[in-house]
Design a protein around this motif. Structure first.
Motif, mmCIF file in Angstrom:
data_model
loop_
_atom_site.group_PDB
_atom_site.id
_atom_site.type_symbol
_atom_site.label_atom_id
_atom_site.label_comp_id
_atom_site.label_asym_id
_atom_site.label_seq_id
_atom_site.Cartn_x
_atom_site.Cartn_y
_atom_site.Cartn_z
ATOM 1 N N ILE A 1 36.805 23.347 16.929
ATOM 2 C CA ILE A 1 36.350 21.963 16.763
ATOM 3 C C ILE A 1 35.893 21.387 18.101
ATOM 4 C CG2 ILE A 1 36.985 19.641 15.979
ATOM 5 C CD1 ILE A 1 39.214 20.907 14.321
ATOM 6 N N PRO A 2 34.583 21.111 18.252
ATOM 7 C CA PRO A 2 34.129 20.472 19.491
ATOM 8 C C PRO A 2 34.569 19.001 19.531
ATOM 9 C CG PRO A 2 32.262 20.920 18.016
ATOM 10 C CD PRO A 2 33.495 21.411 17.324
ATOM 11 N N LEU B 1 24.753 27.351 13.899
ATOM 12 C CA LEU B 1 23.917 26.381 13.184
ATOM 13 C C LEU B 1 24.334 24.958 13.564
ATOM 14 C CD1 LEU B 1 21.776 25.485 11.223
ATOM 15 C CD2 LEU B 1 23.295 26.013 9.323
ATOM 16 N N THR B 2 25.622 24.734 13.691
ATOM 17 C CA THR B 2 26.101 23.415 14.132
ATOM 18 C C THR B 2 25.664 23.157 15.570
ATOM 19 O OG1 THR B 2 28.020 23.575 12.668
ATOM 20 C CG2 THR B 2 28.150 21.971 14.453
ATOM 21 N N GLN C 1 34.741 16.474 16.244
ATOM 22 C CA GLN C 1 35.402 15.205 16.560
ATOM 23 C C GLN C 1 34.408 14.324 17.303
ATOM 24 O OE1 GLN C 1 38.982 15.494 18.922
ATOM 25 N NE2 GLN C 1 39.618 13.426 18.353
ATOM 26 N N ILE D 1 17.982 19.273 10.334
ATOM 27 C CA ILE D 1 18.647 20.387 9.676
ATOM 28 C C ILE D 1 19.515 19.926 8.498
ATOM 29 C CG2 ILE D 1 20.348 22.238 10.022
ATOM 30 C CD1 ILE D 1 19.186 22.583 12.843
ATOM 31 N N LEU E 1 33.905 21.467 11.695
ATOM 32 C CA LEU E 1 34.437 20.134 11.986
ATOM 33 C C LEU E 1 34.030 19.716 13.392
ATOM 34 C CD1 LEU E 1 38.008 20.764 10.532
ATOM 35 C CD2 LEU E 1 36.227 19.350 9.485
ATOM 36 N N HIS F 1 26.190 25.249 4.230
ATOM 37 C CA HIS F 1 26.817 24.904 5.509
ATOM 38 C C HIS F 1 27.278 23.456 5.431
ATOM 39 C CE1 HIS F 1 27.587 25.030 9.821
ATOM 40 N NE2 HIS F 1 26.775 24.020 10.034
ATOM 41 N N ARG G 1 24.412 11.967 18.472
ATOM 42 C CA ARG G 1 23.002 12.304 18.723
ATOM 43 C C ARG G 1 22.736 13.626 18.047
ATOM 44 N NH1 ARG G 1 21.248 10.713 24.225
ATOM 45 N NH2 ARG G 1 19.745 12.380 24.286
ATOM 46 N N TRP G 2 21.744 13.641 17.211
ATOM 47 C CA TRP G 2 21.509 14.795 16.374
ATOM 48 C C TRP G 2 20.123 15.313 16.633
ATOM 49 C CZ3 TRP G 2 25.913 15.373 13.380
ATOM 50 C CH2 TRP G 2 25.937 16.499 12.555
ATOM 51 N N GLN G 3 20.001 16.611 16.705
ATOM 52 C CA GLN G 3 18.726 17.248 16.998
ATOM 53 C C GLN G 3 18.092 17.738 15.708
ATOM 54 O OE1 GLN G 3 17.641 17.422 20.066
ATOM 55 N NE2 GLN G 3 15.828 18.695 19.754
ATOM 56 N N HIS H 1 31.337 32.417 15.491
ATOM 57 C CA HIS H 1 31.985 31.113 15.675
ATOM 58 C C HIS H 1 32.519 30.989 17.093
ATOM 59 C CE1 HIS H 1 32.476 29.845 11.338
ATOM 60 N NE2 HIS H 1 32.123 31.111 11.197
ATOM 61 N N LEU I 1 25.288 32.040 11.180
ATOM 62 C CA LEU I 1 26.381 31.632 10.294
ATOM 63 C C LEU I 1 27.700 32.380 10.473
ATOM 64 C CD1 LEU I 1 24.258 31.365 7.018
ATOM 65 C CD2 LEU I 1 25.068 29.466 8.424
ATOM 66 N N ILE J 1 29.536 20.316 7.381
ATOM 67 C CA ILE J 1 30.181 19.858 8.602
ATOM 68 C C ILE J 1 30.880 18.535 8.313
ATOM 69 C CG2 ILE J 1 29.843 19.480 11.072
ATOM 70 C CD1 ILE J 1 26.838 20.106 10.412
ATOM 71 N N ARG K 1 30.022 27.198 14.124
ATOM 72 C CA ARG K 1 28.875 28.079 13.943
ATOM 73 C C ARG K 1 27.730 27.666 14.862
ATOM 74 N NH1 ARG K 1 28.443 27.788 7.351
ATOM 75 N NH2 ARG K 1 29.661 29.630 6.853
ATOM 76 N N ILE L 1 15.159 25.185 12.661
ATOM 77 C CA ILE L 1 16.011 25.285 13.841
ATOM 78 C C ILE L 1 15.192 25.468 15.118
ATOM 79 C CG2 ILE L 1 17.968 26.281 12.589
ATOM 80 C CD1 ILE L 1 17.005 28.928 14.191
ATOM 81 N N ASN M 1 23.104 24.149 16.934
ATOM 82 C CA ASN M 1 21.668 23.892 16.947
ATOM 83 C C ASN M 1 21.313 22.445 16.612
ATOM 84 O OD1 ASN M 1 18.624 24.489 16.298
ATOM 85 N ND2 ASN M 1 19.468 26.413 17.047
ATOM 86 N N MET M 2 22.294 21.673 16.128
ATOM 87 C CA MET M 2 22.007 20.269 15.796
ATOM 88 C C MET M 2 22.599 19.305 16.805
ATOM 89 S SD MET M 2 23.551 20.142 11.994
ATOM 90 C CE MET M 2 23.715 21.601 11.024
ATOM 91 N N LEU M 3 23.573 19.782 17.580
ATOM 92 C CA LEU M 3 24.299 18.858 18.452
ATOM 93 C C LEU M 3 23.570 18.639 19.759
ATOM 94 C CD1 LEU M 3 28.072 19.814 18.305
ATOM 95 C CD2 LEU M 3 26.995 17.711 17.510
ATOM 96 N N SER M 4 23.563 17.386 20.187
ATOM 97 C CA SER M 4 22.937 17.040 21.448
ATOM 98 C C SER M 4 23.950 16.235 22.259
ATOM 99 C CB SER M 4 21.701 16.203 21.132
ATOM 100 O OG SER M 4 21.007 15.884 22.299
#
Lengths: 209, 123
Positions: free
Chosen positions: B113-114, B4-5, A102, A114, A100, A73, A109-111, B92, B89, A75, B2, B48, B7-10
């Motif tokens: 793309i966020p 998975l992405t 932006q 991973i 991707l 994976h 801020r990352w949780q 999307h 995975l 990013i 995905r 996760i 799950n990491m973003l705050s």
């Protein structure tokens, strides 16, 4: 995949049409990018089956190199929407998947933990002082395994000190897999010598960064 | 994007304390098949946030994951791993938004793309 093959695939990627000077958008050359990721994979096992983030991904060269070396994976993060558009086209051309986002790296801020590996060709901080250090500091918070990064040779001592003392790196070593004075072609006759670093973050215990 | 992405973003707005997980507003969801890698999934399982993944996949129209964190013994089940794989995975978020759980601020998602850029008064 062989190094030559990786370099050749990266050499076909679309690069910036109109590089934005204020963002220090220099393309990451196929030569340097292929060696950086090849080292990460073959010397350290930091790429295949891993989660890899490309900070300041621009047209996506480093992140795409990671996908080609079987990262599970990947990013790419960048502040510039035009770059992300090109990165997205490049991923399509290679028929690989790269997520991707932006965002501004310093505001990220990352949780959780991973991300295994961060790869980056950060702005050198020549336009915006300290931009390179913001990238490095965030990368060391996000990565659980390793950070690969290019920095100006003239900042070598400063980088090492800051990484170890301020940003929680447990090791900072120079990789000599590049020609000693790798040149970044900035203008026709002005080159910048850069170092390839591998940083290892200290183990983290908090649930968020 | 995905899950998975996701799950990491705050939420990264200044002053926000509980910015995770971002709520999903799904306008268009696409599925893209990728190779099944059980070892990767087993490794990810411990990293996760399960609840965030289960809720997100439900919002995206995939209702096959248990709501509560399953016992790690489920990792021996191929059927479970396939579902986990699909949610993590292959789903999307192509168009829609991510919403800060604390402030309700919308972060738009276009072409997968966020856009997490902040306004000046949010930094």
């Amino acid at each position: 995949m062989k190094l030559k093959q990786l370099e050749s695939l990266l050499g076909n990627l679309q690069q910036f049409d109109n590089p934005k000077i204020e963002l220090e958008q220099y393309p990451t050359g196929a030569h340097i990018a292929s060696r950086m990721l090849y080292t990460a994979e073959n010397s350290f096992g930091d790429v295949s089956n891993k989660v890899v983030a490309d900070f300041g991904c621009g047209c996506g060269t480093l992140g795409l190199a990671a996908t080609l070396l079987d990262a599970e994976h990947v990013i790419g993060l960048d502040v510039d929407d035009e770059s992300l558009e090109i990165a997205s086209i490049n991923a399509e051309d290679l028929e690989v998947e790269m997520g991707l986002i932006q965002c501004e790296i310093k505001n990220l801020r990352w949780q959780g933990q991973i991300v295994d590996t961060v790869v980056m060709n950060p702005p050198f901080g020549t336009r915006k002082k300290g931009a390179d250090m913001e990238f490095l500091s965030t990368a060391l918070k996000v990565a659980s395994q390793a950070v690969y990064s290019l920095h100006k040779t003239t900042t070598r001592e400063h980088i090492k000190r800051a990484a170890l003392r301020d940003y929680g790196a447990s090791s900072a070593e120079l990789r000599y897999d590049l020609p000693k004075q790798y040149k970044f072609h900035k203008k026709k006759d002005v080159d910048i010598a850069v170092d390839l670093w591998r940083f290892v973050p200290k183990p983290k215990h908090e649930s968020s960064s | 994007m995905r899950l998975l992405t996701h799950n990491m973003l705050s939420s990264n707005i200044k002053g926000v304390i509980n910015g995770f997980p971002l709520l999903i507003q799904a306008e268009r969801v696409v599925e893209k098949q990728v190779d099944f890698n059980p070892d990767f999934l087993k490794n990810m399982f411990s990293k996760i946030d399960w609840k965030a993944l289960a809720d997100a996949s439900k919002t995206m129209g995939y209702d096959e994951l248990p709501d509560e964190v399953p016992d790690p013994s489920v990792l021996d089940s191929q059927e479970f791993l396939q579902k986990f794989h699909h949610a993590l995975l292959e789903l999307h978020l192509e168009e829609g938004a991510l919403v800060c759980p604390e402030t309700g601020r919308r972060f738009p998602v276009n072409k997968g793309i966020p856009n997490m850029l902040l306004h000046e008064d949010e930094v």
